[in-house]
Design an enzyme around this catalytic site. Structure first.
Site, PDB file in Angstrom:
ATOM      1  N   ASP A 195       0.832  -1.192   0.000  1.00  0.00           N
ATOM      2  CA  ASP A 195       0.000   0.000   0.000  1.00  0.00           C
ATOM      3  C   ASP A 195       0.871   1.247   0.000  1.00  0.00           C
ATOM      4  O   ASP A 195       2.094   1.191   0.166  1.00  0.00           O
ATOM      5  CB  ASP A 195      -1.031  -0.008   1.131  1.00  0.00           C
ATOM      6  CG  ASP A 195      -0.437   0.211   2.505  1.00  0.00           C
ATOM      7  OD1 ASP A 195       0.782   0.450   2.604  1.00  0.00           O
ATOM      8  OD2 ASP A 195      -1.193   0.143   3.483  1.00  0.00           O
ATOM      9  N   ILE A 196       0.212   2.366  -0.226  1.00  0.00           N
ATOM     10  CA  ILE A 196       0.908   3.645  -0.366  1.00  0.00           C
ATOM     11  C   ILE A 196       1.156   4.234   1.017  1.00  0.00           C
ATOM     12  O   ILE A 196       0.239   4.328   1.844  1.00  0.00           O
ATOM     13  CB  ILE A 196       0.068   4.614  -1.224  1.00  0.00           C
ATOM     14  CG1 ILE A 196      -0.150   4.011  -2.618  1.00  0.00           C
ATOM     15  CG2 ILE A 196       0.747   5.981  -1.322  1.00  0.00           C
ATOM     16  CD1 ILE A 196      -1.178   4.746  -3.462  1.00  0.00           C
ATOM     17  N   GLU A 238      -5.997   2.273  -0.928  1.00  0.00           N
ATOM     18  CA  GLU A 238      -4.665   2.389  -1.533  1.00  0.00           C
ATOM     19  C   GLU A 238      -3.877   1.092  -1.440  1.00  0.00           C
ATOM     20  O   GLU A 238      -2.670   1.055  -1.660  1.00  0.00           O
ATOM     21  CB  GLU A 238      -3.878   3.523  -0.850  1.00  0.00           C
ATOM     22  CG  GLU A 238      -3.375   3.221   0.546  1.00  0.00           C
ATOM     23  CD  GLU A 238      -4.409   3.409   1.639  1.00  0.00           C
ATOM     24  OE1 GLU A 238      -3.990   3.489   2.812  1.00  0.00           O
ATOM     25  OE2 GLU A 238      -5.616   3.485   1.338  1.00  0.00           O
TER      26      GLU A 238
END
Length: 318
Positions: A195-196, A238
């Protein structure tokens, strides 16, 4: 004129009217594939006059017909004294006729269903066969349109609208299927969760449209970094999930590092503002001891958590 001659002429007249008025093609062939009957439908669509083709070989006029294939089909009718059929799904047409409505139709060529049936003599020997040609262009186009629509709907049901990757539901279906295959085969495979980093800050600082742009950017990076056989999906928000078949943990780490470095080096620009971002990645190689596919995925999620705890922008293989 004698009454018998008048009757013969009258019979020929109604036969001609019948052959000319029916909305199907009729062609009668002898065993040498010479044309004996060629009705108005066949004349109109082929441009070939009955007087020009009668007693001539069908293949000399229609080179698009595969001679060996058609003869094999026709011989069964001659020899077995039973009908044969050719449907457009198997072969779109036998005769390459233009469609009746070249401007409004979605096809330039007429789709056809064909029936070949035997014409037995008084001795029950089949000396001729009759080809009946049905124009099924509208039916075929409608069916193909429905099939095309169904494919689009199937695609929409599988794909995440923002990223173009698989959505969570479909990705999990593929993941579970691969897990069951691996339980049987014992082959290598790895799953990645990523994920970001600090994504909430991106949304708070630049707005949700900018956040969506960053998600799309990461999806494109993922697509460039993996193989066609790998299965990538947007797992939620995300977060992304990747399944790498035939890949052990160390090789999966190489893929993870490739994605991490590409994300770190690439600086997206949204509305003239640079928005750098990084990703954290967790990896788990398949192990036959996993009781469920979700148990395997949870291990990758634990590895992702470790990457977050160790400072982010990191790949962890558990």
């Amino acid at each position: 004129m004698s009454s018998s001659s008048s009757e013969s002429l009258a019979e020929l007249h109604w036969q001609h009217d019948l052959l000319g008025s029916i909305e199907v093609g009729l062609a009668v062939l002898d065993h040498q594939y010479n044309v004996q009957v060629w009705n108005q439908f066949m004349e109109n669509h082929s441009g070939v006059l009955p007087s020009d083709i009668r007693e001539k070989c069908l293949f000399d006029f229609f080179p698009e017909i595969e001679k060996d294939w058609f003869k094999a089909k026709a011989e069964s009718v001659f020899n077995l004294n039973s009908a044969a059929f050719i449907i457009w799904e198997q072969r779109p047409y036998l005769f390459k006729f233009a469609t009746n409505r070249p401007i409004t139709s979605a096809s330039d060529t007429m789709y056809q269903n064909i029936t070949l049936f035997p014409l037995a003599s008084l001795s029950d020997k089949v000396e001729q066969i009759c080809l009946v040609v049905y124009d099924v262009t509208d039916e075929a186009i409608n069916k193909k349109a429905i099939e095309g629509l169904n494919k689009k709907l199937e695609h929409i049901s599988r794909v995440d609208g923002l990223t173009g990757l698989y959505n969570r539901r479909y990705w999990e279906e593929q993941f579970e299927r691969e897990y069951k295959r691996l339980k049987r085969s014992g082959q290598e495979a790895s799953v990645l969760m990523l994920d970001i980093d600090h994504f909430k800050k991106v949304n708070d600082t630049h707005g949700h449209p900018a956040g969506d742009y960053i998600i799309q950017t990461l999806a494109k990076i993922i697509q460039t970094a993996i193989r066609e056989t790998d299965i990538a999906g947007r797992y939620g928000g995300e977060e992304f999930a990747l399944l790498l078949p035939y890949t052990n943990g160390e090789n999966a780490r190489i893929v993870g590092e490739r994605i991490r470095k590409l994300a770190e080096r690439f600086v997206p620009v949204y509305e003239e503002k640079e928005i750098p971002f990084t990703v954290s990645i967790g990896i788990c190689e398949f192990n036959a001891s996993f009781d469920t596919h979700m148990g395997w995925l949870e291990k990758a999620d634990q590895a992702l958590y470790q990457s977050k705890e160790s400072g982010r922008n990191t790949v962890t293989l558990i």
